[in-house]
Design a protein around this motif. Structure first.
Motif, mmCIF file in Angstrom:
data_model
loop_
_atom_site.group_PDB
_atom_site.id
_atom_site.type_symbol
_atom_site.label_atom_id
_atom_site.label_comp_id
_atom_site.label_asym_id
_atom_site.label_seq_id
_atom_site.Cartn_x
_atom_site.Cartn_y
_atom_site.Cartn_z
ATOM 1 N N UNK A 194 -63.517 138.401 43.183
ATOM 2 C CA UNK A 194 -62.255 137.937 42.598
ATOM 3 C C UNK A 194 -61.040 138.600 43.240
ATOM 4 N N UNK A 195 -59.943 137.855 43.251
ATOM 5 C CA UNK A 195 -58.676 138.381 43.756
ATOM 6 C C UNK A 195 -57.745 138.634 42.588
ATOM 7 N N UNK A 196 -56.786 139.521 42.810
ATOM 8 C CA UNK A 196 -55.758 139.833 41.825
ATOM 9 C C UNK A 196 -54.394 139.520 42.421
ATOM 10 N N UNK A 197 -53.415 139.353 41.552
ATOM 11 C CA UNK A 197 -52.061 139.052 42.006
ATOM 12 C C UNK A 197 -51.072 140.042 41.418
ATOM 13 N N UNK A 198 -50.313 140.675 42.300
ATOM 14 C CA UNK A 198 -49.207 141.530 41.906
ATOM 15 C C UNK A 198 -47.939 140.691 41.972
ATOM 16 N N UNK A 199 -47.270 140.520 40.834
ATOM 17 C CA UNK A 199 -46.020 139.769 40.782
ATOM 18 C C UNK A 199 -44.872 140.757 40.572
ATOM 19 N N UNK A 200 -43.940 140.746 41.499
ATOM 20 C CA UNK A 200 -42.770 141.618 41.423
ATOM 21 C C UNK A 200 -41.535 140.757 41.200
ATOM 22 N N UNK A 201 -40.760 141.103 40.183
ATOM 23 C CA UNK A 201 -39.554 140.364 39.837
ATOM 24 C C UNK A 201 -38.361 141.300 39.939
ATOM 25 N N UNK A 202 -37.366 140.898 40.740
ATOM 26 C CA UNK A 202 -36.160 141.688 40.902
ATOM 27 C C UNK A 202 -34.927 140.807 40.836
ATOM 28 N N UNK A 203 -33.752 141.371 41.068
ATOM 29 C CA UNK A 203 -32.520 140.586 41.003
ATOM 30 C C UNK A 203 -32.511 139.483 42.054
ATOM 31 N N UNK A 204 -31.810 138.387 41.785
ATOM 32 C CA UNK A 204 -31.719 137.309 42.775
ATOM 33 C C UNK A 204 -30.996 137.788 44.022
ATOM 34 N N UNK A 205 -31.280 137.131 45.144
ATOM 35 C CA UNK A 205 -30.672 137.512 46.415
ATOM 36 C C UNK A 205 -30.337 136.249 47.194
ATOM 37 N N UNK A 206 -29.419 136.378 48.142
ATOM 38 C CA UNK A 206 -29.023 135.252 48.979
ATOM 39 C C UNK A 206 -28.882 135.726 50.416
ATOM 40 N N UNK A 207 -29.115 134.817 51.349
ATOM 41 C CA UNK A 207 -28.967 135.131 52.761
ATOM 42 C C UNK A 207 -27.507 135.405 53.089
ATOM 43 N N UNK A 208 -27.283 136.390 53.939
ATOM 44 C CA UNK A 208 -25.939 136.666 54.422
ATOM 45 C C UNK A 208 -25.392 135.419 55.120
ATOM 46 N N UNK A 209 -24.143 135.086 54.822
ATOM 47 C CA UNK A 209 -23.545 133.895 55.414
ATOM 48 C C UNK A 209 -23.369 134.058 56.920
ATOM 49 N N UNK A 210 -23.629 132.980 57.654
ATOM 50 C CA UNK A 210 -23.502 133.013 59.105
ATOM 51 C C UNK A 210 -22.080 132.765 59.543
ATOM 52 N N UNK A 211 -21.885 132.448 60.811
ATOM 53 C CA UNK A 211 -22.981 132.211 61.768
ATOM 54 C C UNK A 211 -23.624 133.507 62.243
ATOM 55 N N UNK A 212 -24.904 133.404 62.599
ATOM 56 C CA UNK A 212 -25.710 134.543 62.993
ATOM 57 C C UNK A 212 -25.735 134.720 64.507
ATOM 58 N N UNK A 213 -25.898 135.960 64.893
ATOM 59 C CA UNK A 213 -26.250 136.291 66.274
ATOM 60 C C UNK A 213 -27.660 136.845 66.247
ATOM 61 N N UNK A 214 -28.528 136.336 67.115
ATOM 62 C CA UNK A 214 -29.919 136.758 67.153
ATOM 63 C C UNK A 214 -30.201 137.571 68.413
ATOM 64 N N UNK A 215 -31.060 138.556 68.269
ATOM 65 C CA UNK A 215 -31.525 139.338 69.419
ATOM 66 C C UNK A 215 -32.981 138.984 69.673
ATOM 67 N N UNK A 216 -33.276 138.494 70.855
ATOM 68 C CA UNK A 216 -34.662 138.149 71.169
ATOM 69 C C UNK A 216 -35.464 139.401 71.483
ATOM 70 N N UNK A 217 -36.715 139.400 71.052
ATOM 71 C CA UNK A 217 -37.630 140.507 71.339
ATOM 72 C C UNK A 217 -38.970 139.916 71.750
ATOM 73 N N UNK A 218 -39.655 140.625 72.614
ATOM 74 C CA UNK A 218 -40.984 140.181 73.038
ATOM 75 C C UNK A 218 -42.005 140.702 72.038
#
Length: 265
Positions: A101-125
């Motif tokens: 059998x598997x178990x589930x850990x449910x974590x509940x915290x304050x709501x969050x939102x993505x930082x408003x863009x526009x975004x700059x991305x850095x590519x990584x290998x």
């Protein structure tokens, strides 16, 4: 007892988590899904349930019932006294045996939102191991996000051989080519928000395609965007390559994202 403090509420199979019951979670083998809840609803509830079930079968040899998932989240939200929240569901197997059998850990915290863009991305290998799973143990992703932030970027873009673009460290990425959305074809996690957007774009009659996209190709696109459960942001640059932010389709994608329905648990 309920609380609306910033401290997270953590439950394992509906009971308050303890040091003893959390110990198997810390072993570092398992998978999870993360979501934003608003008004007791979530985007793509059935998709989250399907993700947890499929990953549980692959990793543990036993499924995770969708009704159980929904019930555990409802219980944790009630315990936290929250209708708006950030929720994470970790699935693990206390007894390491195929089909146990598997178990589930449910974590509940304050709501969050993505930082408003526009975004700059850095590519990584870097590419996530077993990329199709949302598994625990994201040190590599966290490392690259922090390095990107130190250089003034909002996200790290994970790439493979020959600059093949896969996904963001904590996002999916899509590109705009005229009136078509282009999803990178590479080893990656098909995020829930990506799947929701595919559905909404299809319903709106917006063409979509999947194909290899390389860093050398970025300058030829009309726009790009990143998305995850916290939101969507337009991309303005990948490394030193500027990306247009005023494509008409980007505005439409934003509108479709904002209008995507929220499902009851």
């Amino acid at each position: 007892m309920t609380t609306t403090s910033a401290a997270p509420v953590m439950e394992i199979d509906g009971a308050p988590a303890t040091a003893e019951t959390l110990a198997p979670v810390l072993a570092g083998y398992g998978h999870f899904t993360a979501m934003q809840v608003r008004g007791g609803r979530v985007r793509g509830a059935a998709l989250h349930a399907a993700r947890l079930d499929a990953a549980s079968r692959e990793l543990f040899g036993t499924g995770m019932d969708g009704g159980r998932f929904r019930g555990l989240v409802r219980h944790a939200l009630a315990s936290a006294g929250r209708a708006d929240a950030s929720v994470r569901v970790n699935v693990f197997q206390p007894k390491e045996a195929p089909g146990a059998p598997v178990c589930a850990l449910v974590t509940v915290g304050p709501p969050a939102a993505m930082e408003q863009g526009p975004y700059r991305l850095k590519s990584v290998s870097y590419q996530r191991p077993v990329a199709h799973l949302k598994h625990v143990g994201g040190f590599g992703q966290g490392y690259h996000v922090r390095r990107a932030a130190a250089e003034g970027c909002q996200e790290a873009l994970l790439t493979g051989p020959d600059g093949l673009i896969a996904e963001g460290a904590v996002t999916n990425i899509g590109f705009v080519e005229g009136g078509t959305v282009v999803w990178p074809a590479a080893p990656m996690l098909r995020g829930i928000t990506l799947q929701v957007m595919e559905r909404e774009l299809t319903a709106a009659g917006v063409p979509q395609t999947g194909r290899p996209v390389r860093l050398a190709d970025v300058g030829g696109y009309d726009g790009a965007f990143v998305l995850n459960s916290r939101g969507m942001a337009v991309v303005r640059a990948i490394d030193t390559t500027a990306v247009p932010v005023d494509a008409e389709l980007l505005t439409r994608i934003r509108a479709l994202y904002d209008a995507a329905p929220w499902d009851a648990f």
